[in-house]
Design an enzyme around this catalytic site. Structure first.
Site, PDB file in Angstrom:
ATOM      1  N   GLY A  42       0.733  -1.277  -0.129  1.00  0.00           N
ATOM      2  CA  GLY A  42      -0.067   0.056   0.114  1.00  0.00           C
ATOM      3  C   GLY A  42       1.066   1.362   0.008  1.00  0.00           C
ATOM      4  O   GLY A  42       1.989   1.276  -0.369  1.00  0.00           O
ATOM      5  N   GLY A  82       1.376   3.977   8.981  1.00  0.00           N
ATOM      6  CA  GLY A  82       1.227   5.210   9.563  1.00  0.00           C
ATOM      7  C   GLY A  82       1.055   4.794  11.111  1.00  0.00           C
ATOM      8  O   GLY A  82       1.178   3.787  11.461  1.00  0.00           O
ATOM      9  N   CYS A 140       2.379   4.127  16.060  1.00  0.00           N
ATOM     10  CA  CYS A 140       3.423   3.229  16.716  1.00  0.00           C
ATOM     11  C   CYS A 140       4.755   2.966  15.637  1.00  0.00           C
ATOM     12  O   CYS A 140       5.932   3.194  16.053  1.00  0.00           O
ATOM     13  CB  CYS A 140       2.659   2.019  16.984  1.00  0.00           C
ATOM     14  SG  CYS A 140       1.460   2.242  18.073  1.00  0.00           S
ATOM     15  N   LYS A 156       6.891   5.914  14.873  1.00  0.00           N
ATOM     16  CA  LYS A 156       7.802   6.369  16.117  1.00  0.00           C
ATOM     17  C   LYS A 156       8.753   5.392  16.513  1.00  0.00           C
ATOM     18  O   LYS A 156       9.774   5.637  16.780  1.00  0.00           O
ATOM     19  CB  LYS A 156       6.647   6.755  17.157  1.00  0.00           C
ATOM     20  CG  LYS A 156       7.031   6.800  18.643  1.00  0.00           C
ATOM     21  CD  LYS A 156       5.907   7.171  19.375  1.00  0.00           C
ATOM     22  CE  LYS A 156       4.933   5.862  19.854  1.00  0.00           C
ATOM     23  NZ  LYS A 156       5.585   5.043  20.854  1.00  0.00           N
TER      24      LYS A 156
HETATM   25  C1  UGA Z   1       0.810  -1.703  15.706  1.00  0.00           C
HETATM   26  C2  UGA Z   1       1.140  -3.147  15.881  1.00  0.00           C
HETATM   27  O1  UGA Z   1       0.686  -3.920  14.940  1.00  0.00           O
HETATM   28  C3  UGA Z   1       0.779  -3.630  17.324  1.00  0.00           C
HETATM   29  O2  UGA Z   1       1.140  -4.860  17.445  1.00  0.00           O
HETATM   30  C4  UGA Z   1       1.484  -2.727  18.388  1.00  0.00           C
HETATM   31  O3  UGA Z   1       1.034  -3.216  19.800  1.00  0.00           O
HETATM   32  C5  UGA Z   1       1.170  -1.351  18.183  1.00  0.00           C
HETATM   33  O4  UGA Z   1       1.635  -1.040  16.796  1.00  0.00           O
HETATM   34  C6  UGA Z   1       1.818  -0.454  19.102  1.00  0.00           C
HETATM   35  O5  UGA Z   1       2.810  -0.454  19.303  1.00  0.00           O
HETATM   36  O6  UGA Z   1       0.887  -0.137  20.142  1.00  0.00           O
HETATM   37  P1  UGA Z   1      -1.246  -0.229  14.984  1.00  0.00           P
HETATM   38  O7  UGA Z   1      -0.278   0.945  15.064  1.00  0.00           O
HETATM   39  O8  UGA Z   1      -2.619  -0.307  15.832  1.00  0.00           O
HETATM   40  O9  UGA Z   1      -0.419  -1.605  15.748  1.00  0.00           O
HETATM   41  O10 UGA Z   1      -1.462  -0.582  13.667  1.00  0.00           O
HETATM   42  P2  UGA Z   1      -1.448  -1.827  12.363  1.00  0.00           P
HETATM   43  O11 UGA Z   1      -2.572  -2.646  12.430  1.00  0.00           O
HETATM   44  O12 UGA Z   1      -0.246  -2.538  12.891  1.00  0.00           O
HETATM   45  O13 UGA Z   1      -1.074  -1.055  11.142  1.00  0.00           O
HETATM   46  C7  UGA Z   1       0.034   0.074  10.999  1.00  0.00           C
HETATM   47  C8  UGA Z   1       0.088   0.322   9.664  1.00  0.00           C
HETATM   48  O14 UGA Z   1       0.548  -0.611   8.778  1.00  0.00           O
HETATM   49  C9  UGA Z   1      -1.240   1.042   9.132  1.00  0.00           C
HETATM   50  O15 UGA Z   1      -1.007   2.316   8.397  1.00  0.00           O
HETATM   51  C10 UGA Z   1      -1.753  -0.097   8.184  1.00  0.00           C
HETATM   52  O16 UGA Z   1      -2.292   0.391   6.930  1.00  0.00           O
HETATM   53  C11 UGA Z   1      -0.282  -0.637   7.327  1.00  0.00           C
HETATM   54  N1  UGA Z   1      -0.291  -1.977   7.149  1.00  0.00           N
HETATM   55  C12 UGA Z   1      -0.580  -2.986   8.067  1.00  0.00           C
HETATM   56  C13 UGA Z   1      -0.150  -2.351   5.614  1.00  0.00           C
HETATM   57  O17 UGA Z   1       0.045  -1.312   4.878  1.00  0.00           O
HETATM   58  N2  UGA Z   1      -0.261  -3.625   5.320  1.00  0.00           N
HETATM   59  C14 UGA Z   1      -0.577  -4.520   6.230  1.00  0.00           C
HETATM   60  O18 UGA Z   1      -0.515  -5.732   5.512  1.00  0.00           O
HETATM   61  C15 UGA Z   1      -0.706  -4.195   7.442  1.00  0.00           C
END
Ligand code: UGA
Length: 434
Positions: free
Chosen positions: A251, A255, A258, A261
């Protein structure tokens, strides 16, 4: 056990509500009076699946207060779940953790276990223990335990109650026993280690996932050049258990509060120890470019976006959250506005997210149709279900020029080919039927 949780943001509030669900009485402390009032009225200050329901279910076990003095006084365990935002140099800002620690030192009246849930730089748990013990007003002893959280926004309750693992970093058998007792009914693997390793597990996990995403995004970029299809490529890769089919969706970059940062913080830590963390540096750089990849693609159609009517679908950094932190949409809107574009946006969270956007000169719409009406180009930044399932004819019917730049591969390429649109996505062929 008398449990107190400090901070009612994502980490703190979810921890508190889940501990209550496990049968504990929990006092939630926050300095923000508005948030406490909201919580007292049964409303959650964040959008999170099932949160308000669980707050309601455990109403009798949850207390919300600003009075940290009273709350810390007789606590057996105090969880710290306050924010650790990014500093200008990429390091983590521990201001809030230190403030809570000093408050704890001032007010505890018996030996207490302090559990750090917030993501903190390696070595912080030990440091906090020293600070509290040195400044404790009463003759008490504190042990600090590292217990990082692994919840994702949108699935936070599930991620906590049915976590894949519980990581506990301790410095004594006594603290280990208390923590094991707390989680004993959860039936989840518990990893006991020292505090530095627990802190590192959290950073290494998030950084690994960020690295995985930057890797797959680069493969997607290469797919575009060689005529491969990233959807098929990741499908083919995912069947290998060593790779797995999770977290390989290409994608416009990661963002949220987490990954951006935590990658910078680990890189900062490596620099501090005079180590060149090449992989993570690369992941950060790839992500920065990926975030504005759609704009670069769109320049093919409009050299400048001056007076261009732009539709934007999706603002949040991912679906099922109202969080805009580090959302790719914001970087792109900034560029479009600087160019002089006329922008209309739609996000299903609506008002809750619109009020947090600082851009003027944007029209906020309540429907996809209104957003697309009369526009020259459409950008998709978040794969909300209502966008993925929208009627594709709306592009043809409502846009002046149906040029779609999809940063989340929302639509099936074969399906899109049936419509008179120009469609570009990530790591897949360009459809040009307009
Ligand atoms: C992330 C981690 O997944 C959690 O395990 C962790 O506890 C958390 O950070 C934290 O440190 O508090 P989060 O930031 O809520 O969780 O979001 P994610 O679901 O991990 O997605 C992060 C980014 O990756 C998003 O922008 C999402 O669009 C992107 N993403 C995710 C992709 O582009 N492709 C994917 O296959 C998965």
């Amino acid at each position: 056990m008398n449990i107190v949780v400090s901070g009612t943001g994502y980490v703190g509030l979810i921890t508190a509500v889940c501990l209550a669900e496990l049968g504990n009485k929990v006092t939630c402390v926050d300095i923000n009076q508005e948030k406490i009032n909201m919580l007292k009225s049964g409303k959650a200050p964040i959008l999170e699946n099932g949160l308000e329901e669980l707050m309601k279910k455990n109403k009798e076990k949850l207390i919300y207060t600003n009075n940290s003095k009273l709350a810390y006084k007789n606590a057996d365990i105090i969880f710290i779940g306050v924010g650790t935002p990014e500093k200008k140099d990429g390091g983590a800002n521990l201001k809030y953790v230190y403030e809570v620690s000093n408050d704890i030192a001032e007010n505890i009246e018996k030996d207490t276990i302090v559990v750090i849930k917030s993501t903190v730089p390696i070595g912080t748990n030990k440091k906090i223990e020293n600070i509290i013990n040195k400044n404790a007003r009463n003759n008490v002893k504190v042990e600090v335990v590292s217990n990082p959280e692994f919840l994702s926004q949108g699935t936070a309750i599930k991620d906590t109650l049915y976590a894949k693992r519980i990581v506990i970093g301790v410095n004594s058998k006594k603290a280990e026993k208390v923590m094991k007792e707390l989680y004993k009914d959860m039936n989840i693997p518990i990893i006991i280690t020292n505090r530095e390793s627990a802190e590192m597990i959290k950073y290494a996990s998030n950084n690994f996932l960020a690295l995985k995403l930057s890797y797959i995004n680069e493969i997607a970029n290469l797919c575009e050049k060689v005529g491969a299809n990233i959807d098929d490529v990741t499908k083919g890769m995912g069947f290998d258990d060593r790779i797995g089919d999770q977290f390989i969706k290409a994608g416009i970059g990661y963002g949220g509060s987490c990954f951006p940062k935590d990658t910078k913080a680990l890189n900062w830590c490596a620099n501090f120890y005079d180590y060149d963390l090449k992989t993570i540096k690369a992941a950060i750089e790839v992500n920065l470019n990926q975030k504005i990849k759609l704009i670069k693609k769109a320049r093919k159609y409009y050299e400048s976006f001056e007076n261009c009517n732009v539709a934007i679908l999706g603002l949040t950094f991912k679906p099922n959250t109202d969080d805009l932190r580090e959302a790719p949409s914001l970087d792109n809107i900034q560029i479009l506005l600087e160019d002089g574009a006329n922008i209309k946006v739609f996000d299903p969270v609506g008002e809750k997210v619109y009020k947090n956007i600082n851009f003027e000169k944007i029209t906020y719409c309540n429907s996809i149709e209104d957003t697309l009406n009369g526009t020259d180009i459409c950008f998709i930044f978040t794969e909300w279900n209502c966008i993925k399932n929208m009627n594709i004819q709306l592009f043809e019917r409502n846009m002046k020029k149906p040029i779609i730049l999809d940063g989340r591969n929302c639509f099936d390429i074969e399906k899109i080919k049936k419509y008179k649109v120009i469609y570009e996505s990530i790591g897949r062929e360009i459809v040009n039927n307009a």
